[in-house]
Design a protein around this motif. Structure first.
Motif, PDB file in Angstrom:
ATOM      1  N   ASN A  62     -11.726   2.214  -8.598  1.00 56.88           N
ATOM      2  CA  ASN A  62     -12.384   2.523  -9.870  1.00 56.88           C
ATOM      3  C   ASN A  62     -13.435   1.480 -10.230  1.00 56.88           C
ATOM      4  O   ASN A  62     -14.099   1.607 -11.251  1.00 56.88           O
ATOM      5  N   THR A  63     -13.571   0.469  -9.391  1.00 57.11           N
ATOM      6  CA  THR A  63     -14.596  -0.545  -9.598  1.00 57.11           C
ATOM      7  C   THR A  63     -15.817  -0.189  -8.761  1.00 57.11           C
ATOM      8  O   THR A  63     -15.679   0.182  -7.596  1.00 57.11           O
ATOM      9  N   PRO A  64     -17.021  -0.278  -9.314  1.00 52.65           N
ATOM     10  CA  PRO A  64     -18.222   0.091  -8.548  1.00 52.65           C
ATOM     11  C   PRO A  64     -18.335  -0.678  -7.238  1.00 52.65           C
ATOM     12  O   PRO A  64     -17.963  -1.848  -7.143  1.00 52.65           O
ATOM     13  N   GLY A  65     -18.841   0.014  -6.212  1.00 50.10           N
ATOM     14  CA  GLY A  65     -19.050  -0.615  -4.917  1.00 50.10           C
ATOM     15  C   GLY A  65     -18.243   0.046  -3.809  1.00 50.10           C
ATOM     16  O   GLY A  65     -17.231   0.704  -4.067  1.00 50.10           O
ATOM     17  N   ASN A  66     -18.700  -0.117  -2.579  1.00 51.59           N
ATOM     18  CA  ASN A  66     -17.983   0.471  -1.446  1.00 51.59           C
ATOM     19  C   ASN A  66     -16.768  -0.374  -1.067  1.00 51.59           C
ATOM     20  O   ASN A  66     -16.559  -1.471  -1.591  1.00 51.59           O
ATOM     21  N   LEU A  67     -15.978   0.148  -0.139  1.00 60.49           N
ATOM     22  CA  LEU A  67     -14.732  -0.509   0.270  1.00 60.49           C
ATOM     23  C   LEU A  67     -14.772  -0.960   1.724  1.00 60.49           C
ATOM     24  O   LEU A  67     -13.724  -1.145   2.351  1.00 60.49           O
ATOM     25  N   ASN A  68     -15.953  -1.136   2.257  1.00 60.38           N
ATOM     26  CA  ASN A  68     -16.072  -1.495   3.672  1.00 60.38           C
ATOM     27  C   ASN A  68     -15.385  -2.819   3.991  1.00 60.38           C
ATOM     28  O   ASN A  68     -14.667  -2.939   4.994  1.00 60.38           O
ATOM     29  N   MET A  69     -15.602  -3.824   3.155  1.00 59.92           N
ATOM     30  CA  MET A  69     -15.026  -5.140   3.418  1.00 59.92           C
ATOM     31  C   MET A  69     -13.502  -5.092   3.327  1.00 59.92           C
ATOM     32  O   MET A  69     -12.800  -5.659   4.169  1.00 59.92           O
ATOM     33  N   GLU A  70     -12.984  -4.383   2.313  1.00 53.52           N
ATOM     34  CA  GLU A  70     -11.537  -4.274   2.149  1.00 53.52           C
ATOM     35  C   GLU A  70     -10.912  -3.517   3.319  1.00 53.52           C
ATOM     36  O   GLU A  70      -9.853  -3.901   3.835  1.00 53.52           O
ATOM     37  N   ALA A  71     -11.568  -2.439   3.758  1.00 55.26           N
ATOM     38  CA  ALA A  71     -11.049  -1.643   4.870  1.00 55.26           C
ATOM     39  C   ALA A  71     -11.012  -2.459   6.162  1.00 55.26           C
ATOM     40  O   ALA A  71     -10.070  -2.338   6.971  1.00 55.26           O
ATOM     41  N   GLU A  72     -12.012  -3.311   6.373  1.00 52.23           N
ATOM     42  CA  GLU A  72     -12.041  -4.146   7.574  1.00 52.23           C
ATOM     43  C   GLU A  72     -10.906  -5.167   7.569  1.00 52.23           C
ATOM     44  O   GLU A  72     -10.297  -5.448   8.599  1.00 52.23           O
ATOM     45  N   GLN A  73     -10.603  -5.714   6.394  1.00 53.59           N
ATOM     46  CA  GLN A  73      -9.531  -6.712   6.316  1.00 53.59           C
ATOM     47  C   GLN A  73      -8.153  -6.077   6.496  1.00 53.59           C
ATOM     48  O   GLN A  73      -7.240  -6.700   7.047  1.00 53.59           O
ATOM     49  N   ILE A  74      -7.989  -4.834   6.058  1.00 56.79           N
ATOM     50  CA  ILE A  74      -6.701  -4.155   6.191  1.00 56.79           C
ATOM     51  C   ILE A  74      -6.422  -3.797   7.655  1.00 56.79           C
ATOM     52  O   ILE A  74      -5.282  -3.842   8.117  1.00 56.79           O
ATOM     53  N   TYR A  82     -15.943   9.020  -3.244  1.00 62.31           N
ATOM     54  CA  TYR A  82     -16.059   7.979  -2.218  1.00 62.31           C
ATOM     55  C   TYR A  82     -14.648   7.535  -1.886  1.00 62.31           C
ATOM     56  O   TYR A  82     -13.886   7.116  -2.761  1.00 62.31           O
ATOM     57  N   ASN A  83     -14.292   7.611  -0.606  1.00 60.89           N
ATOM     58  CA  ASN A  83     -12.917   7.407  -0.198  1.00 60.89           C
ATOM     59  C   ASN A  83     -12.869   6.757   1.166  1.00 60.89           C
ATOM     60  O   ASN A  83     -13.792   6.906   1.977  1.00 60.89           O
ATOM     61  N   CYS A  84     -11.789   6.033   1.411  1.00 57.79           N
ATOM     62  CA  CYS A  84     -11.484   5.575   2.763  1.00 57.79           C
ATOM     63  C   CYS A  84     -10.175   6.244   3.171  1.00 57.79           C
ATOM     64  O   CYS A  84      -9.194   6.197   2.418  1.00 57.79           O
ATOM     65  N   VAL A  85     -10.137   6.879   4.353  1.00 59.47           N
ATOM     66  CA  VAL A  85      -8.937   7.616   4.772  1.00 59.47           C
ATOM     67  C   VAL A  85      -8.556   7.228   6.194  1.00 59.47           C
ATOM     68  O   VAL A  85      -9.382   6.822   7.001  1.00 59.47           O
ATOM     69  N   THR A  86      -7.256   7.337   6.456  1.00 55.47           N
ATOM     70  CA  THR A  86      -6.728   7.155   7.809  1.00 55.47           C
ATOM     71  C   THR A  86      -5.560   8.105   7.997  1.00 55.47           C
ATOM     72  O   THR A  86      -4.793   8.356   7.068  1.00 55.47           O
ATOM     73  N   LYS A  87      -5.410   8.663   9.206  1.00 55.88           N
ATOM     74  CA  LYS A  87      -4.308   9.576   9.497  1.00 55.88           C
ATOM     75  C   LYS A  87      -3.243   8.909  10.367  1.00 55.88           C
ATOM     76  O   LYS A  87      -2.363   9.557  10.893  1.00 55.88           O
ATOM     77  N   LYS A  88      -3.339   7.618  10.487  1.00 53.26           N
ATOM     78  CA  LYS A  88      -2.427   6.894  11.360  1.00 53.26           C
ATOM     79  C   LYS A  88      -1.016   6.843  10.761  1.00 53.26           C
ATOM     80  O   LYS A  88      -0.827   6.356   9.652  1.00 53.26           O
ATOM     81  N   ASP A  89      -0.023   7.354  11.502  1.00 53.70           N
ATOM     82  CA  ASP A  89       1.385   7.290  11.097  1.00 53.70           C
ATOM     83  C   ASP A  89       1.591   7.801   9.679  1.00 53.70           C
ATOM     84  O   ASP A  89       2.335   7.224   8.902  1.00 53.70           O
ATOM     85  N   ALA A  90       0.950   8.908   9.318  1.00 47.59           N
ATOM     86  CA  ALA A  90       1.008   9.375   7.941  1.00 47.59           C
ATOM     87  C   ALA A  90       2.095  10.402   7.695  1.00 47.59           C
ATOM     88  O   ALA A  90       2.149  11.011   6.647  1.00 47.59           O
ATOM     89  N   GLU A  91       2.980  10.637   8.668  1.00 43.06           N
ATOM     90  CA  GLU A  91       4.022  11.655   8.506  1.00 43.06           C
ATOM     91  C   GLU A  91       5.391  11.042   8.199  1.00 43.06           C
ATOM     92  O   GLU A  91       6.414  11.704   8.309  1.00 43.06           O
ATOM     93  N   VAL A  92       5.414   9.785   7.826  1.00 43.09           N
ATOM     94  CA  VAL A  92       6.679   9.091   7.585  1.00 43.09           C
ATOM     95  C   VAL A  92       6.764   8.686   6.113  1.00 43.09           C
ATOM     96  O   VAL A  92       5.761   8.324   5.506  1.00 43.09           O
ATOM     97  N   GLY A  93       7.980   8.753   5.550  1.00 41.52           N
ATOM     98  CA  GLY A  93       8.183   8.283   4.185  1.00 41.52           C
ATOM     99  C   GLY A  93       8.421   9.389   3.184  1.00 41.52           C
ATOM    100  O   GLY A  93       8.574   9.118   1.996  1.00 41.52           O
TER     101      GLY A  93
END
Length: 910
Positions: A711-723, A744-755
């Motif tokens: 909800n804060t202005p700006g992209n999430l490229n740096m955060e996604a790289e650190q994760i 604007y979203n960052c998504v991953t499908k890795k191991d998303a069928e658990v939990g």
């Protein structure tokens, strides 16, 4: 001996040739005298600027930072207020961690508050009755006609509240006339809520203890409502007003809130009846409140809502709404913690509230009739209010204010008309050029500061690099804004100077240098008087639209006009202009700085803090927009407040130095931002980043993935790289979370069928579909998969009407009927549900569908869209949260999903 200032007649050409030599000598002397008068010391102007800046900062700190000393229980006594005791309640409540509706932590928080309330009952004065009620609400539907939740159906079930009533034993009518004091125990899922609103609950508990020792002298009762469900749509207040038997006795409502942590708790909403604010002004020890906050809140500029809206709109009550507003950047985040509550914050609110409650509870003229029914309507006797230095509160009726404003407007217009009439055509031209100076100053000021806002995303990793260091806005936006105002005034100054010089050359035979000096003096005066025009226009507009904050225009118009009339104005048309006196400026600005500088600085700081949650629908707004709005606000304050001061700079030797210094400050600030030496976010002022495990069942194939949005202005490229979880970021990953869109979203499908498992998945299915006259009736079964928090959208372009009930049996309780389109939702009606642990999870909707659809494109979207939330961290979410940079924090609000969300839909059927 006082030196006689020259008149125009002194400059006329002598008729006698024998006096030519003397006249020439006189003109040379006069030339030197006026030349000396024109020059103003640059050091003096800089000294005045420093004095005004320091005075404004002093007023801000004294008005908003001067807190009372916290008292111990012994110092406060039985009937006093002790912050030391109140802060113990804050510590206890925050130790439970986040406690949203339906959580185990909320059960523990309720148990704690109930135990403390029982202590109040046990220790009350023997002539005081204390009634305690643990209230569990039934089903309810809250539909508000205005504000943040306009047009939505806010549905609740099985939410619990603690209601405490204190009244004298031997006052028979006290139980029928009550003052309601309300706040909420629940928090959003991301924070323990030290500020929002454990601090409010703690103050109420200490107030209740004190009132229980004094109530034997009351004529009215006090009801303390510790509600839950506020964070999910003001449900607690609505359930009390519509379902609790004591609600019919309430005559006055007081709401305690927080949009930050600590500081002074100020009134930001009052009315519509002025009775409460008038009595508060008389009773409070440290009154704090500004109607400018009320104007901004009710206009919708501040996107928020409080229980006070329910009390006004649904119950028709008048009252007061208080809020802590310091550290607003930590609102609804993990950083809303007890360490940020400044010592004296709770003492300030507690002593003010205690004095006020003692006064109104002992009053025999408590309002008996409710002032509103349904939609709020204009009240001509509403109050205008503001505090001065946090010591005095000025309150007057709107009707009186309007009369005063109209009187000042009419007198000002009359003076201007007479002035222009006496000055003739040249005065008309000068007046027009003065108006031009205002317009140019505003345009240049806004343009220069907004230009910096456009640059920031290109040179910084964040478009809001000043979020953790608000003082940086001085170099980034304040300096360009002042530079723009000077530039705009300078252009107008050149035109005024040229016009006056041409006029003087036609009327007087003087040297070119003297003629130019006289033109400069006259131009300076017209620039100063342009401030009168600016504030007169704002006074007229504010009066027309009945804005409470119109008093600011009056404050900035009358004292400068008085000072100018007293020290500068002359009725003699032949007297030449003189340099403006320094005393004129100081007298002009004394009262405006005293009254408004604190509010201007506080409002700017609040807006900067709100940038953390600015992008309500991530990716919808441009990255630079948040900074641009801050830039516009600062440029507005500069253009409004510095119009008189900057008029003095054009004859000052400091003009070039000031312009150069402003340019250097701006350049250094941009270089500092570009270097990245000062981080945009820190662990204490963190960026709002949410991690959601999404299971989308709305398509043919079930899809599960992890979503990262901010909800804060700006992209999430740096955060996604650190994760380092393989996130793909961009606008192509748009997700419709039903209650809002993350474009604007960052998504991953890795191991998303658990939990999660199949029992958590919501189901929408048609159980009956039959014809009716003019259309069809479709019965839809909805199972929310065990979730007691969900959001449903119904396509009202396709559906004529709908009803909803619990379970699949006809005799079950009817919940909702007669839906309407929600505001700004493109034809959707939104139902937002939040309930306790015993809330139902199975429902039936009856959709009354029209026979034909005019727009074929509408058929491509579903009839129903559903999102269910579970406050559960799956292994994937937990792993990502552990890797999230320390300068990031989860942010919670009523429309955002929890950490596990399921999406479902019901497609259009013929």
């Amino acid at each position: 001996m006082r030196k006689r200032h020259p008149k125009a007649s002194d400059l006329t050409e002598p008729s006698s040739s024998s006096k030519e030599t003397d006249a020439s000598s006189d003109k040379d002397a006069l030339d030197k005298e006026v030349q000396a008068d024109v020059k103003r010391s640059g050091k003096v102007w800089l000294s005045v600027l420093i004095l005004i800046t320091y005075s404004s900062w002093f007023v801000y700190n004294y008005q908003l930072g001067n807190l009372p000393k916290p008292l111990t229980a012994k110092q406060a006594g039985k009937r006093g207020f002790s912050e030391i005791e109140a802060i113990k309640h804050v510590k206890a409540l925050t130790q439970f961690g986040p406690h949203p509706v339906s959580s185990d932590a909320l059960v523990h928080a309720l148990e704690y508050v109930l135990a403390e309330v029982e202590k109040v009952k046990e220790t009350a004065h023997w002539e005081v009755d204390v009634n305690v009620d643990f209230f569990e609400s039934k089903f309810g539907v809250n539909r508000l006609v205005g504000g943040l939740f306009k047009g939505k159906s806010l549905v609740y079930s099985d939410i619990s509240h603690i209601v405490l009533r204190i009244l004298p034993k031997y006052e028979s009518d006290a139980g029928d006339n009550a003052i309601l004091v309300s706040s909420h125990i629940d928090t959003v899922f991301t924070t323990g809520g030290a500020g929002d609103c454990s601090s409010c609950v703690a103050v109420m508990l200490e107030l209740a203890r004190s009132a229980s020792q004094s109530a034997h002298g009351f004529k009215n009762s006090i009801i303390f409502l510790f509600n839950t469900g506020e964070e999910e749509g003001l449900n607690g207040a609505h359930s009390f007003i519509t379902q609790h038997p004591w609600s019919s006795t309430v005559r006055l409502a007081i709401d305690l809130e927080a949009m930050g942590t600590g500081g002074k708790s100020s009134i930001f909403q009052a009315g519509p009846s002025p009775w409460a604010i008038e009595n508060f002004a008389l009773a409070a020890k440290y009154p704090s409140g500004q109607i400018i906050g009320q104007d901004l809140f009710t206009s919708g500029i501040i996107k928020s809502a409080t229980d006070f809206q329910v009390y006004k709109e649904v119950a028709g009550l008048s009252g007061l709404d208080f809020a802590f507003a310091d550290n607003t950047a930590v609102y609804h985040t993990k950083n809303d913690k007890i360490e940020l509550i400044k010592p004296g914050s709770l003492q300030h609110l507690g002593e003010n509230m205690l004095a006020f409650l003692l006064r109104v509870a002992s009053s025999s003229d408590l309002p008996k009739d409710k002032t509103l029914q349904g939609e709020e309507r204009s009240n001509p006797d509403s109050a205008v209010y503001f505090d001065v230095l946090g010591k005095y509160m000025i309150v007057y009726r709107q009707s009186l204010a309007t009369m005063l404003y109209v009187s000042v407007i009419m007198q000002s217009i009359l003076i201007w008309v007479l002035s222009v009439f006496m000055g003739g055509y040249p005065a008309v031209v000068s007046l027009i050029l003065s108006c031009l100076s205002i317009i140019l100053a505003w345009i240049f000021s806004v343009a220069f500061s907004v230009a910096v806002a456009f640059i920031l995303p290109w040179i910084s990793s964040s478009p809001v690099p000043f979020a953790s260091n608000p003082w940086m806005v001085v170099g980034l936006f304040v300096s360009p804004a002042i530079l723009g105002s000077i530039s705009g005034q300078h252009v107008a100054f050149i035109f005024l100077r040229k016009k006056s010089s041409n006029r003087n050359s036609n009327k007087m035979q003087v040297s070119p240098r003297l003629r130019d000096n006289l033109a400069r003096l006259e131009a300076e005066r017209w620039l100063f008087k342009s401030g009168f025009i600016q504030w007169l226009v704002l006074l007229a507009l504010g009066t027309y639209y009945k804005l409470g904050s119109t008093y600011l225009a009056l404050v900035w118009l009358v004292p400068p006009a008085f000072a100018y009339g007293l020290l500068e104005a002359t009725l003699s048309p032949i007297r030449l202009p003189k340099p403006l006196k320094l005393a004129t400026l100081l007298i002009s600005l004394a009262v405006p700085i005293l009254v408004s500088s604190g509010s201007f600085i506080q409002l700017t700081g609040t807006m900067i803090g709100m940038l953390i949650r600015f992008d309500s629908n991530p990716g919808v707004t441009p990255e630079w927009l948040g900074s641009a709005l801050i830039a516009v606000a600062i440029a507005t304050f500069i253009s409004l407040s510095m119009v008189y001061l900057l008029a003095y700079i054009h004859l000052s030797g400091a003009k070039k130095s000031i312009v150069t210094a402003l340019c250097i400050i701006t350049a250094l600030s941009l270089a500092l931002v570009s270097s990245g030496v000062l981080p945009a976010f820190t662990e204490d002022t963190a960026r709002a980043v949410n991690v959601v495990h999404v299971v989308d069942t709305s398509g043919q194939d079930q899809v599960a993935f992890i979503s990262l949005f901010s909800n804060t202005p700006g992209n999430l490229n740096m955060e996604a790289e650190q994760i380092k979880e393989g996130f793909r970021c961009g606008r192509e990953n748009k997700i419709d979370f039903v209650s809002f869109e993350a474009k604007y979203n960052c998504v991953t499908k890795k191991d998303a069928e658990v939990g999660w498992d199949k029992h958590d998945i919501p189901v929408l299915r048609v159980i009956n579909d039959k014809e009716r006259e003019g259309g069809r009736v479709i019965a839809v079964s909805m199972d929310t998969g065990g979730s007691s928090r969900w959001t449903l959208r119904i396509d009202m372009d396709e559906i004529e009407d709908f009803t909803m009930q619990v379970g699949e049996e006809e005799e079950e309780e009817l919940m909702i009927e007669r839906g309407e389109k929600s505001s700004n939702e493109e034809g959707w009606h939104q139902i937002q549900f939040a309930g306790g642990k015993k809330a139902p999870t199975s429902f039936v909707l009856k959709l009354y569908k029209e026979e034909e659809v005019s727009d074929d494109k509408k058929k491509q979207r579903p009839l129903l869209k559903l999102r269910t939330d579970l406050n559960r961290r799956t292994p994937q979410v937990q792993r990502i949260l552990e890797r999230l940079p320390p300068f990031c924090t989860m942010f919670g609000k009523s429309t955002s999903p929890f950490t596990l969300a399921f999406l479902a839909s019901l497609p259009y059927t013929k």
